[in-house]
Design an enzyme around this catalytic site. Sequence first.
Site, PDB file in Angstrom:
ATOM      1  CD1 TRP A 357       0.497  -0.717   3.117  1.00  0.00           C
ATOM      2  CD2 TRP A 357      -0.407   1.485   3.314  1.00  0.00           C
ATOM      3  NE1 TRP A 357       0.826  -0.111   4.368  1.00  0.00           N
ATOM      4  CE2 TRP A 357      -0.010   1.306   4.573  1.00  0.00           C
ATOM      5  CE3 TRP A 357      -1.441   2.325   3.287  1.00  0.00           C
ATOM      6  CZ2 TRP A 357       0.222   2.117   5.713  1.00  0.00           C
ATOM      7  CZ3 TRP A 357      -1.246   3.420   4.470  1.00  0.00           C
ATOM      8  CH2 TRP A 357      -0.588   3.237   5.415  1.00  0.00           C
ATOM      9  CG  ASP A 358       4.661   0.941   1.640  1.00  0.00           C
ATOM     10  OD1 ASP A 358       3.704   0.228   2.011  1.00  0.00           O
ATOM     11  OD2 ASP A 358       6.077   0.767   1.717  1.00  0.00           O
ATOM     12  CD  GLU A 486       2.771  -3.302   9.488  1.00  0.00           C
ATOM     13  OE1 GLU A 486       2.466  -3.665   8.469  1.00  0.00           O
ATOM     14  OE2 GLU A 486       4.353  -3.132   9.847  1.00  0.00           O
ATOM     15  CE  LYS A 591       7.006  -1.037  11.449  1.00  0.00           C
ATOM     16  NZ  LYS A 591       6.727  -2.533  10.561  1.00  0.00           N
ATOM     17  CD  GLN A 592       3.140   2.351   9.716  1.00  0.00           C
ATOM     18  OE1 GLN A 592       3.932   1.443   9.462  1.00  0.00           O
ATOM     19  NE2 GLN A 592       2.582   2.887   8.357  1.00  0.00           N
TER      20      GLN A 592
END
Length: 759
Positions: A357-358, A486, A591-592
């Site tokens: 999906w990046d 994640e 994480k992000q």
Amino acid sequence: MEIMRRIAKIDPWKVITTEVKQDKRVQESLTSIGNGYMGLRGNFEEGYSGDTHIGTYLAGIWYPDKTRVGWWKNGYPEYFGKVINATNFIPVRILIDEHPIDLAVDEVKEYQLELDMKTGLLKRTYVWSKDGIEVEFNFTRFVSIKTKELAVINIEAKVLRGNPMIEIMPLLDGDVVNEDSNYDEKFWLECDRGLTPYPYLTTKTLENNFGTERFTVTTMMSNHVKGLIKEDTNEAKMMVSETYKGNVPEGETVTLTKHVSVVTSRDRAASDHVKVAQGILDEASKESFNELKNAHINEWAERWNNADVVIDGDAESQQGIRFNIFQLFSTYYGEDPRLNVGPKGFTGEKYGGATYWDTESCILPMYLSITDKEVSKQLLLYRYNQLEEAYVNASKQGLKGALYPMVTFTGIECHNEWEITFEEIHRNGAIAHAIFNYTTYYDDESYLLDQGVEVLTGISRFWADRVHYSKRAKKHMIHGVTGPNEYENNVNNNWYTNTMAAWTLRYTLETLDKLSNVKKAQLDISDHERNQWQDIVSNMYFPEDEALDIFVQHDTFLDKDLRPVDALSEDERPINQNWSWDKILRSPFIKQADVLQGIYFLNHEFKLSEKENNFNFYEPMTVHESSLSPLVHSILASELGKKEKAFEMYERTARLDLDNYNNDTEDGLHITSMSGGWLSIVHGFAGMRTLTGELSFAPYCPEKWNGYEFKLKYRGRLIQVIVHKETVEFVLEEGDALSFTLYDKEVLLKDNLKQAIQK
């Protein structure tokens, strides 16, 4: 990060190291080169007996490695698709007085390894000496941008002292391995090899039980040597070679130019490979090394002309952004609609798959502005062409509609971690948002109303089946998911996932009203189905907290032991390399961007106070151990006036691999996040927005810089933007006059427009 600076010395156009052995695998990753068709890590031609990761990769060439899991669950992908290591075509064994040169053992002086990002050339030089003999070596190689199936290696050996016997053996080595092979298998079989018309090797991927395509690859070389006599031509299983030998007097130079052609069954029938490869080498042999090199350099100059970002006053930032752009363009430039942007490109094997999906979340927003419109459309068509497979993926989960894969080559999911395959379903939202992003950027609904709406309908049908209705809360909910963060699995009502699901349904419903009767009939969407979608949009549950005035990441996030990243000691970072997974899942550390990812995607739908409150709450708990994280935080920080944080995150995304922030660059580069530096500058520091369908800017200059400039393509125009401490200037280089918003005021760009920076 100081230790890394010995690997990537600061130069605005180059990555330079004078260390032979320091973090060798990191060096190999940083000096990777590619041309969108093939590429390779920065391995040594003469070989290296120390720790190294030899890697040569071909776009679209992969293998379905049988899934390896402890406990099989219904719906698991049967295989983990992997980019596979292909024939190593760079080796040139070198012996001096029968001593094989090996820089893992031999001591050399005046060593320098240099990746020139402006020209796409990888160069290396050193002086080797032993027993009174001294030889200066110069290596240059490139994979041609002009001729995609051609690679060129040039080696010069000048004798500085003595009269040595020099022997060189250029070869092709098909006996390669993948370090990430699940069962330690080699993935290639030899089909053919020969020594005429030039030495060549033809290999084919192993048979598999999954019905996926097998690939055939022919690699052929022609060697042009001055100063030595050809002695022999050899072949063995998975290898062909030539040997050149002779005494070389002091002051004389030996030169080898090795042309390599690589032909695959994706483009050419296997029966034609030898003929085609020969034709490529015959054409290359008509030109000198310098002529081939200059044609390649000219192609890079064309790419840089409209894509370069110039930064005044900060060499580290300048090197970082150019490194990002170079590696992106080396990986994908839109020539082949069957391809997409691999997470490691041609730099390593980690993450296996070709498409995440990046692409939609990070790559498309940059490519909209720096490449031709057709390149961005091809990224959308890549997903449209795999819509049928997305329906298959959903059916494997017992669900209706289309579930796009987290990792894929063909559209079929090929990632074997349950928390990803089953639960990280938010990827559907990014694919829908990409259609919206493309449509609003170009003010063009033609794709949306034809292919795009089919994708949106499939995704909407998936969301409608994946939600459930809570009678207690009288809301629609989505349980058992993994959001963008994640470091939390199997959570309920991830705010981002719920938000993107509801937004996709709303966007699809709005689009349906614009369709022709023929298209409506083709989609066969009943009134009942539309009413169901509208009910989900109107009654979706979004976790929020009134006291904190934030969107809550998921139902139980606030029950965690909430604390900032500053509470961690240095020896605990990165936590994914120092903590157990159990400890990570129980922690509050992110994480992000998760909630903030949704605010970034749908930026135009949130108030500034909502952005501020959520940023202030979540960013301090974010460890940024995903390469996708810094760019989102940098852009939002710029919008919120948090200029120091914005710049900190810019440096992290632009120099993520150059400075090895996450201690994992040895596995390969983070290609799909390399748009982060560009986005942090253009969407962040320059404040460019297009999601409302109108163009706007709110530029400022980071404190550390004197200024910066970039170009962007927008609706038939080419615009140069020049930002200094006190002024911003817009230059209309191509196209008609344009109205846009600057600091909330409408302006008209006819030729040049210069304004004061709003403080």
